[in-house]
Design an enzyme around this catalytic site. Sequence first.
Site, PDB file in Angstrom:
ATOM      1  N   ARG A  14      91.887  53.322 131.234  1.00 27.91           N
ATOM      2  CA  ARG A  14      91.648  54.245 132.365  1.00 27.91           C
ATOM      3  C   ARG A  14      92.948  54.955 132.753  1.00 27.91           C
ATOM      4  O   ARG A  14      93.123  56.130 132.474  1.00 27.91           O
ATOM      5  CB  ARG A  14      91.061  53.439 133.547  1.00 27.91           C
ATOM      6  N   ASP A  15      93.881  54.244 133.361  1.00 21.21           N
ATOM      7  CA  ASP A  15      95.113  54.888 133.846  1.00 21.21           C
ATOM      8  C   ASP A  15      95.919  55.437 132.673  1.00 21.21           C
ATOM      9  O   ASP A  15      96.503  56.521 132.744  1.00 21.21           O
ATOM     10  CB  ASP A  15      95.943  53.859 134.636  1.00 21.21           C
ATOM     11  N   HIS A 206     100.957  47.187 140.915  1.00 18.94           N
ATOM     12  CA  HIS A 206     100.556  48.272 139.980  1.00 18.94           C
ATOM     13  C   HIS A 206     101.704  49.282 139.964  1.00 18.94           C
ATOM     14  O   HIS A 206     101.713  50.260 140.704  1.00 18.94           O
ATOM     15  CB  HIS A 206      99.249  48.895 140.488  1.00 18.94           C
ATOM     16  N   HIS A 208     104.213  51.972 138.272  1.00 21.98           N
ATOM     17  CA  HIS A 208     104.519  52.934 137.203  1.00 21.98           C
ATOM     18  C   HIS A 208     106.031  52.889 136.953  1.00 21.98           C
ATOM     19  O   HIS A 208     106.805  52.478 137.815  1.00 21.98           O
ATOM     20  CB  HIS A 208     104.024  54.333 137.590  1.00 21.98           C
ATOM     21  N   CYS A 239      99.118  59.782 136.655  1.00 18.49           N
ATOM     22  CA  CYS A 239      98.018  60.312 137.456  1.00 18.49           C
ATOM     23  C   CYS A 239      98.076  61.832 137.414  1.00 18.49           C
ATOM     24  O   CYS A 239      99.116  62.424 137.664  1.00 18.49           O
ATOM     25  CB  CYS A 239      98.144  59.810 138.890  1.00 18.49           C
ATOM     26  N   ASN A 248     102.362  53.466 133.295  1.00 18.58           N
ATOM     27  CA  ASN A 248     102.466  52.158 133.940  1.00 18.58           C
ATOM     28  C   ASN A 248     103.514  51.340 133.211  1.00 18.58           C
ATOM     29  O   ASN A 248     103.852  51.616 132.060  1.00 18.58           O
ATOM     30  CB  ASN A 248     101.138  51.405 133.827  1.00 18.58           C
TER      31      ASN A 248
HETATM   32  P1  HMG Z   1      84.834  66.599 145.616  1.00 13.44           P
HETATM   33  O1  HMG Z   1      84.957  67.880 144.847  1.00 13.44           O
HETATM   34  O2  HMG Z   1      85.317  66.579 147.029  1.00 13.44           O
HETATM   35  O3  HMG Z   1      83.364  65.954 145.581  1.00 13.44           O
HETATM   36  O4  HMG Z   1      85.610  65.486 144.794  1.00 13.44           O
HETATM   37  P2  HMG Z   1      81.946  66.519 145.776  1.00 13.44           P
HETATM   38  O5  HMG Z   1      81.131  65.407 146.311  1.00 13.44           O
HETATM   39  O6  HMG Z   1      81.991  67.829 146.531  1.00 13.44           O
HETATM   40  O7  HMG Z   1      81.457  66.812 144.274  1.00 13.44           O
HETATM   41  C1  HMG Z   1      81.981  67.872 143.478  1.00 13.44           C
HETATM   42  C2  HMG Z   1      81.320  67.801 142.112  1.00 13.44           C
HETATM   43  O8  HMG Z   1      81.707  66.581 141.443  1.00 13.44           O
HETATM   44  C3  HMG Z   1      79.799  67.790 142.165  1.00 13.44           C
HETATM   45  O9  HMG Z   1      79.354  68.388 140.957  1.00 13.44           O
HETATM   46  C4  HMG Z   1      79.472  66.314 142.129  1.00 13.44           C
HETATM   47  O10 HMG Z   1      78.190  66.042 141.640  1.00 13.44           O
HETATM   48  C5  HMG Z   1      80.535  65.788 141.170  1.00 13.44           C
HETATM   49  P3  HMG Z   1      78.773  69.891 140.955  1.00 13.44           P
HETATM   50  O11 HMG Z   1      77.653  69.893 141.953  1.00 13.44           O
HETATM   51  O12 HMG Z   1      79.929  70.761 141.393  1.00 13.44           O
HETATM   52  O13 HMG Z   1      78.366  70.090 139.527  1.00 13.44           O
HETATM   53  N1  HMG Z   1      80.877  64.400 141.427  1.00 13.44           N
HETATM   54  C6  HMG Z   1      80.903  63.456 140.479  1.00 13.44           C
HETATM   55  N2  HMG Z   1      80.636  63.489 139.167  1.00 13.44           N
HETATM   56  C7  HMG Z   1      80.758  62.325 138.496  1.00 13.44           C
HETATM   57  N3  HMG Z   1      81.131  61.157 139.069  1.00 13.44           N
HETATM   58  C8  HMG Z   1      81.404  61.087 140.362  1.00 13.44           C
HETATM   59  C9  HMG Z   1      81.297  62.272 141.132  1.00 13.44           C
HETATM   60  N4  HMG Z   1      81.493  62.548 142.431  1.00 13.44           N
HETATM   61  C10 HMG Z   1      81.229  63.843 142.603  1.00 13.44           C
HETATM   62  N5  HMG Z   1      81.793  59.952 140.922  1.00 13.44           N
HETATM   63  C11 HMG Z   1      85.930  63.201 144.113  1.00 13.44           C
HETATM   64  C12 HMG Z   1      85.742  64.161 145.291  1.00 13.44           C
HETATM   65  C13 HMG Z   1      86.357  61.872 144.677  1.00 13.44           C
HETATM   66  C14 HMG Z   1      84.623  63.066 143.356  1.00 13.44           C
HETATM   67  C15 HMG Z   1      87.015  63.802 143.170  1.00 13.44           C
HETATM   68  O14 HMG Z   1      88.133  64.143 143.941  1.00 13.44           O
HETATM   69  C16 HMG Z   1      87.418  62.849 142.101  1.00 13.44           C
HETATM   70  O15 HMG Z   1      86.642  62.541 141.201  1.00 13.44           O
HETATM   71  N6  HMG Z   1      88.693  62.397 142.123  1.00 13.44           N
HETATM   72  C17 HMG Z   1      89.168  61.425 141.169  1.00 13.44           C
HETATM   73  C18 HMG Z   1      90.622  61.649 140.923  1.00 13.44           C
HETATM   74  C19 HMG Z   1      91.115  60.588 139.967  1.00 13.44           C
HETATM   75  O16 HMG Z   1      90.349  59.972 139.246  1.00 13.44           O
HETATM   76  N7  HMG Z   1      92.454  60.384 139.966  1.00 13.44           N
HETATM   77  C20 HMG Z   1      93.059  59.425 139.092  1.00 13.44           C
HETATM   78  C21 HMG Z   1      92.733  58.015 139.442  1.00 13.44           C
HETATM   79  S1  HMG Z   1      93.638  57.400 140.844  1.00 13.44           S
HETATM   80  C22 HMG Z   1      95.152  56.869 140.174  1.00 13.44           C
HETATM   81  O17 HMG Z   1      95.454  57.158 139.053  1.00 13.44           O
HETATM   82  C23 HMG Z   1      96.014  55.980 141.013  1.00 13.44           C
HETATM   83  C24 HMG Z   1      95.902  54.503 140.612  1.00 13.44           C
HETATM   84  O18 HMG Z   1      96.198  54.324 139.228  1.00 13.44           O
HETATM   85  C25 HMG Z   1      96.884  53.667 141.446  1.00 13.44           C
HETATM   86  C26 HMG Z   1      98.298  54.246 141.450  1.00 13.44           C
HETATM   87  O19 HMG Z   1      98.919  54.365 140.372  1.00 13.44           O
HETATM   88  O20 HMG Z   1      98.750  54.572 142.550  1.00 13.44           O
HETATM   89  C27 HMG Z   1      94.491  53.958 140.865  1.00 13.44           C
HETATM   90 MG    MG Z   2      98.178  54.152 138.392  1.00 14.81          MG
END
Ligand code: HMG
Ligand code: MG
Length: 297
Positions: A14-15, A206, A208, A239, A248
Amino acid sequence: MLPERIKLVEVSPRDGLQNEAQTIAVKDKLALIHGLQAAGVKHIEVTGFVSPKWVPQLADASAVCAGIQPAAGVHYSALTPNLKGLDAAIAAGIKEVAVFTAASESFNQKNINCSIDESFARFAPVLEKAQAHDMQVRGYVSCVLGCPYEGEIDPKVVAQVAHRLHQMGCYEVSLGDTIGTGTPQKAAHMFSLCAEQIPTAQLALHFHDTYGQALANIHACLPLGAAVIDASVAGLGGCPYARGASGNVSTENVVYMLHGMGIETGIDLAQLIQVGQQISSVLGRSTNSQVAQAFSG
Ligand code: HMG
Ligand code: MG
């Protein structure tokens, strides 16, 4: 004072891969997951059920889950930012999910398009439904040692956000140094503030490795009771919403250090190094793990 055993959570599928621009075939992701479990990894974050518009690399989340050949005793988890993600994870047969928020308002807006408070409002029904399905929920706090938009982050805010996740039902709270700016004393201080709110066995590190500090930061938290470490084979990761953040901490480096300290992980380092080499060759670059480089050089 040191733990006899550490729980390692492998986040590379994933990450590690979420930030890759090139398309990575489902079969290569599955080879990574199967290689990790064969090397003895018991906790694997396999994908994220996030919006494919936000993270195109994980658009294949359901296909990846469908292809996993489960091994006994291995826990497979996935990110779920909202109910839509949870429903997809349930349909894919995932039994453990993770919600993710941050100690920085600006990062949260960029990453999940909402404030910290709004993220908790979103998570409440996710936890409720997950618990109704007997699923475990992990919580992530990002930017625990710095934010790409706000700079320094108050560790008291980190502890508050971590506490809220724990109180709402997250069985484990993972503390993310998203951009790898932390240094050992700051990491230990932040961890100890969180440990005042949450049992240390339920906190994960966690970190990086952008500034090469991750292993030192982990080492500083071990005497404080840290017992869960997130890591990524070959040091993959980053990210998409934290520009400049590198991978990481590499699992090979963590395992080498822990085994050297007499701490068990259950992981076969030689096999793990091969898994890292395999995914690095798929990505067309060399590993970020010094341990893997030293063993293969
Ligand atoms: P949004 O645009 O505010 O959401 O995004 P929405 O509800 O308005 O939906 C927009 C569109 O996305 C719609 O589709 C939804 O159906 C679809 P459309 O009608 O335009 O065709 N949608 C989805 N599709 C699939 N799966 C879903 C989903 N939700 C909505 N779950 C949202 C809000 C949270 C969805 C968006 O901002 C998002 O997906 N963000 C994820 C970002 C991400 O994954 N970042 C990386 C992971 S975090 C990280 O790396 C940090 C970590 O490792 C720890 C660290 O290192 O600190 C964990
Ligand atoms: Mg991370």
